[in-house]
Design a protein around this motif. Sequence first.
Motif, PDB file in Angstrom:
ATOM      1  N   LEU A   1       0.693  -1.032  -0.075  1.00 23.52           N
ATOM      2  CA  LEU A   1       0.053   0.093  -0.053  1.00 23.52           C
ATOM      3  C   LEU A   1       0.936   1.326   0.079  1.00 23.52           C
ATOM      4  N   THR A   2       1.983   1.014   0.575  1.00 23.34           N
ATOM      5  CA  THR A   2       2.919   2.188   0.588  1.00 23.34           C
ATOM      6  C   THR A   2       3.740   2.521  -0.946  1.00 23.34           C
TER       7      THR A   2
ATOM      8  N   ILE B   1       2.534   1.554  -3.707  1.00 26.08           N
ATOM      9  CA  ILE B   1       1.592   1.866  -5.074  1.00 26.08           C
ATOM     10  C   ILE B   1       1.512   3.536  -5.169  1.00 26.08           C
ATOM     11  N   PRO B   2       1.364   4.345  -4.098  1.00 26.46           N
ATOM     12  CA  PRO B   2       1.454   5.868  -4.530  1.00 26.46           C
ATOM     13  C   PRO B   2       2.916   6.350  -4.808  1.00 26.46           C
ATOM     14  N   ILE B   3       3.796   5.652  -4.213  1.00 27.34           N
ATOM     15  CA  ILE B   3       5.131   6.309  -4.754  1.00 27.34           C
ATOM     16  C   ILE B   3       5.476   5.740  -6.243  1.00 27.34           C
TER      17      ILE B   3
ATOM     18  N   LEU C   1       3.203   5.748  -8.490  1.00 27.11           N
ATOM     19  CA  LEU C   1       2.136   6.442  -9.207  1.00 27.11           C
ATOM     20  C   LEU C   1       2.965   7.967  -9.420  1.00 27.11           C
ATOM     21  N   ALA C   2       3.448   8.452  -8.064  1.00 25.29           N
ATOM     22  CA  ALA C   2       4.092   9.520  -8.100  1.00 25.29           C
ATOM     23  C   ALA C   2       5.361   9.766  -9.215  1.00 25.29           C
TER      24      ALA C   2
ATOM     25  N   ARG D   1       4.141   9.595 -12.708  1.00 23.29           N
ATOM     26  CA  ARG D   1       3.726  11.013 -12.997  1.00 23.29           C
ATOM     27  C   ARG D   1       4.748  11.877 -13.483  1.00 23.29           C
TER      28      ARG D   1
END
Length: 64
Positions: free
Chosen positions: A50-51, A53-55, A57-58, A61
């Motif tokens: 869960l940690t 995935i946002p990293i 995606l960032a 991007r």
Amino acid sequence: MGGPWKDRGFDPRTWSPPAPRAEARSQPVGSGSARDDLIAFVIGYVACVLTLIPILLALFRNGW
């Protein structure tokens, strides 16, 4: 018996084995620490995913 046992004063006729020690149990009999370790491992794994995935995606991007 002779030898070092006799030198130390060991008498096999008067010797009795030590009484077994009862271990104090802090957990009920059915719950083992192996299951607790597995649960902790699964929670840690899910937290890492869960940690991550946002990293990722960032990073995607921003052009990585």
